[in-house]
Design an enzyme around this catalytic site. Structure first.
Site, PDB file in Angstrom:
ATOM      1  N   CYS A  44       0.810  -1.212   0.000  1.00 33.90           N
ATOM      2  CA  CYS A  44       0.000   0.000   0.000  1.00 33.90           C
ATOM      3  C   CYS A  44       0.846   1.266   0.000  1.00 33.90           C
ATOM      4  O   CYS A  44       0.362   2.340  -0.366  1.00 33.90           O
ATOM      5  CB  CYS A  44      -0.927  -0.001   1.211  1.00 33.90           C
ATOM      6  SG  CYS A  44      -2.045  -1.413   1.270  1.00 33.90           S
ATOM      7  N   ILE A 275      -3.420 -28.493   4.783  1.00 34.61           N
ATOM      8  CA  ILE A 275      -3.004 -27.336   3.980  1.00 34.61           C
ATOM      9  C   ILE A 275      -3.977 -26.188   4.224  1.00 34.61           C
ATOM     10  O   ILE A 275      -5.185 -26.323   4.004  1.00 34.61           O
ATOM     11  CB  ILE A 275      -2.952 -27.673   2.480  1.00 34.61           C
ATOM     12  CG1 ILE A 275      -2.010 -28.849   2.218  1.00 34.61           C
ATOM     13  CG2 ILE A 275      -2.512 -26.447   1.679  1.00 34.61           C
ATOM     14  CD1 ILE A 275      -1.949 -29.278   0.764  1.00 34.61           C
ATOM     15  N   GLY A 279      -5.142 -14.803   2.474  1.00 34.19           N
ATOM     16  CA  GLY A 279      -4.729 -13.630   1.712  1.00 34.19           C
ATOM     17  C   GLY A 279      -5.450 -13.469   0.390  1.00 34.19           C
ATOM     18  O   GLY A 279      -6.591 -13.907   0.201  1.00 34.19           O
ATOM     19  N   ASP A 280      -4.764 -12.847  -0.543  1.00 31.53           N
ATOM     20  CA  ASP A 280      -5.373 -12.464  -1.820  1.00 31.53           C
ATOM     21  C   ASP A 280      -5.814 -13.648  -2.669  1.00 31.53           C
ATOM     22  O   ASP A 280      -6.622 -13.475  -3.588  1.00 31.53           O
ATOM     23  CB  ASP A 280      -4.376 -11.635  -2.646  1.00 31.53           C
ATOM     24  CG  ASP A 280      -4.060 -10.298  -2.010  1.00 31.53           C
ATOM     25  OD1 ASP A 280      -4.642  -9.992  -0.950  1.00 31.53           O
ATOM     26  OD2 ASP A 280      -3.218  -9.554  -2.558  1.00 31.53           O
ATOM     27  N   HIS A 302      -4.532 -10.223   7.616  1.00 33.08           N
ATOM     28  CA  HIS A 302      -3.974 -10.239   8.967  1.00 33.08           C
ATOM     29  C   HIS A 302      -4.888 -11.003   9.922  1.00 33.08           C
ATOM     30  O   HIS A 302      -4.410 -11.738  10.791  1.00 33.08           O
ATOM     31  CB  HIS A 302      -3.755  -8.802   9.461  1.00 33.08           C
ATOM     32  CG  HIS A 302      -2.521  -8.180   8.906  1.00 33.08           C
ATOM     33  ND1 HIS A 302      -1.424  -7.880   9.677  1.00 33.08           N
ATOM     34  CD2 HIS A 302      -2.185  -7.815   7.639  1.00 33.08           C
ATOM     35  CE1 HIS A 302      -0.476  -7.346   8.932  1.00 33.08           C
ATOM     36  NE2 HIS A 302      -0.920  -7.297   7.675  1.00 33.08           N
ATOM     37  N   LYS A 431     -25.890  16.212  16.812  1.00 37.42           N
ATOM     38  CA  LYS A 431     -26.365  15.015  16.114  1.00 37.42           C
ATOM     39  C   LYS A 431     -25.356  14.740  15.013  1.00 37.42           C
ATOM     40  O   LYS A 431     -25.289  15.467  14.021  1.00 37.42           O
ATOM     41  CB  LYS A 431     -27.759  15.249  15.517  1.00 37.42           C
ATOM     42  CG  LYS A 431     -28.898  15.028  16.484  1.00 37.42           C
ATOM     43  CD  LYS A 431     -30.249  14.961  15.799  1.00 37.42           C
ATOM     44  CE  LYS A 431     -30.607  16.267  15.121  1.00 37.42           C
ATOM     45  NZ  LYS A 431     -32.035  16.278  14.688  1.00 37.42           N
TER      46      LYS A 431
END
Length: 447
Positions: A44, A275, A279-280, A302, A431
């Site tokens: 990032c 296994i 992640g991605d 994470h 508010k």
């Protein structure tokens, strides 16, 4: 008995799970493989290094030797895992000079994803780059320093494309964004995306929507668009998306899900209980709709690392699902979304209602107050919140955080006015805009 745990891939998935397992198990033998030269870095942060916002390259990297020593992990970079033998419980690894087998008790897959490079005539030129890895970042950074480009064409108006537009604009490059969609930043609906496009154009960024690149010519300096237009550019960034790296799983006959990513259960186990994957590259459960979803974000990875480490330590904690909460900074504007938007709800055939609010970030009489746009999508009968969006110049992140928390807690729109949120003139109004948005949405419920 000492367990041998092999991890394939680093970064947010692999490196994090290695560290998390070590916190839970001081004795396990942990080996982490990565075909690249870096196992822990901030994806990032890459656009911000290119834009000279992050001053040092080293600030994005966690050195392999330091990681290895801190977590007692055998780190093997420049080592590609090319196959898995599930019967023998071993993998085959390939280095520049050697190929060898390594056995395991537990195998964890964190292969990540790869940048999509479309098949376009002339794309193989020395001015066109993806941005997904440290070598990609280094190539772009070096090209800019060595060639001094004045113009850049960015294909893709998602996270990477927009962040690169901001950072390259700061370097003085004239930016053009090209996207085949009808709007920029598809994480939000078109009404909020219109504010993003307006802000881009106010900064001098040219935006071409409903268009794409048909071909490159002149060694990448001329882009021929599908519409017949041409764009001239000294540098091209391809940010059209990513695809999960699943070839290793496919070859090992592990099950893929409906999204094309690796299917896992609530404890991140694949079809083979020995296994795990995270992640991605994985498909998990959508927290709102209980459907399959593949999300390439750091926060879910994470959390998934914690889920795996806990399960291996006989303290099972199920992964409840993903909201896909995300936010982006674009010049002076912040934009974020959580849960579902119009596109995803329409795709699933879900009926819903919307409530939108144009407000100010805090008391208007206090300096710095600026425009804020909020939106929620919800069930017309129960008020269940399906998704939330926010855009503005101040206070966007905290409103998005409240909406994400509300969805996770299964609050309804009628609960939002009851939230007691911190108030002082520099921060909000008596508010809060979230409260007001809740009032507007609750008034639309079918009684």
């Amino acid at each position: 008995m000492v367990r041998k745990i092999l991890i394939v891939g680093g970064v947010g998935g692999g490196a994090t799970v290695a560290a998390q397992i070590r916190r839970e198990d001081r004795n396990a033998e942990i080996v982490l493989f990565d075909k690249g030269s870096h196992i822990s870095f901030s994806n990032c942060g890459m656009p911000y290094y290119i834009g000279d916002v992050v001053e040092k390259r080293s600030h994005l990297l966690f050195p392999e030797t330091k990681f290895s020593k801190k977590y007692n992990v055998d780190v093997r970079t420049d080592t590609e895992v090319i196959s898995i033998d599930r019967d023998k419980k071993q993998i085959t690894c390939k280095t520049e000079s050697n190929t060898y087998a390594e056995g395991y008790d537990t195998l964890i897959l964190a292969p990540g994803a790869s940048a999509v490079m479309p098949d376009i005539k002339g794309i193989d030129n020395d001015k066109t780059f993806p941005l997904h890895t440290i070598p990609d970042m280094d190539d772009i950074y070096s090209y800019i320093k060595n060639n001094g480009p004045k113009t850049v064409a960015i294909t893709g108006a998602g996270f990477i494309g927009l962040e690169m537009a901001e950072n390259l604009h700061k370097l003085g490059l004239k930016c053009t964004i090209i996207d085949r969609s009808a709007q920029v930043f598809k994480a939000v609906d078109s009404d909020l995306a219109a504010h993003v496009q307006t802000h881009l154009e106010e900064k001098g960024v040219q935006v071409h929507l409903n268009d794409g690149i048909a071909a490159f010519s002149d060694n990448g300096t001329t882009l021929h668009l599908n519409s017949g237009k041409t764009v001239h550019s000294d540098l091209n960034i391809m940010a059209v998306g990513i695809k999960p790296n699943t070839s290793l799983a496919i070859d090992a006959f592990l099950t893929l899900g409906s999204t094309g990513a690796i299917k896992v259960n609530e404890y991140m186990q694949t079809a083979d209980p020995n296994i795990y994957a995270l992640g991605d590259a994985v498909e998990t459960r959508d927290l709102v709709m209980d459907t399959a979803r593949s999300i390439a974000l750091a926060s879910p990875a994470h959390r998934q690392a914690y889920i795996i480490a806990s399960h291996l330590n006989n303290k099972p904690v199920p992964y409840k699902g993903t909201l896909g909460t995300s936010i982006i900074k674009l010049f002076d504007l912040s934009v974020g979304a959580t849960g579902h938007n119009r596109t995803s709800l329409n795709k699933q055939g879900v009926t819903y209602r919307e409530a939108s609010l144009e407000a100010y970030s805090h008391a208007r009489y206090f300096p710095g107050s600026d425009k804020l746009w909020l939106k929620i999508l919800f069930d017309e009968k129960t008020g269940t919140i399906y998704g939330g969006q926010a855009a503005g110049f101040d206070g966007v992140d905290k409103r998005l955080a409240v909406l994400a928390t509300a969805i996770h807690a299964k609050l309804t729109v009628a609960d939002l006015p009851e939230l007691e949120l911190g108030y002082a003139p520099p921060y909000s109004t008596p508010k809060d805009p979230i409260n007001v948005l809740g009032y507007k949405a609750a008034a639309k419920l079918d009684n």
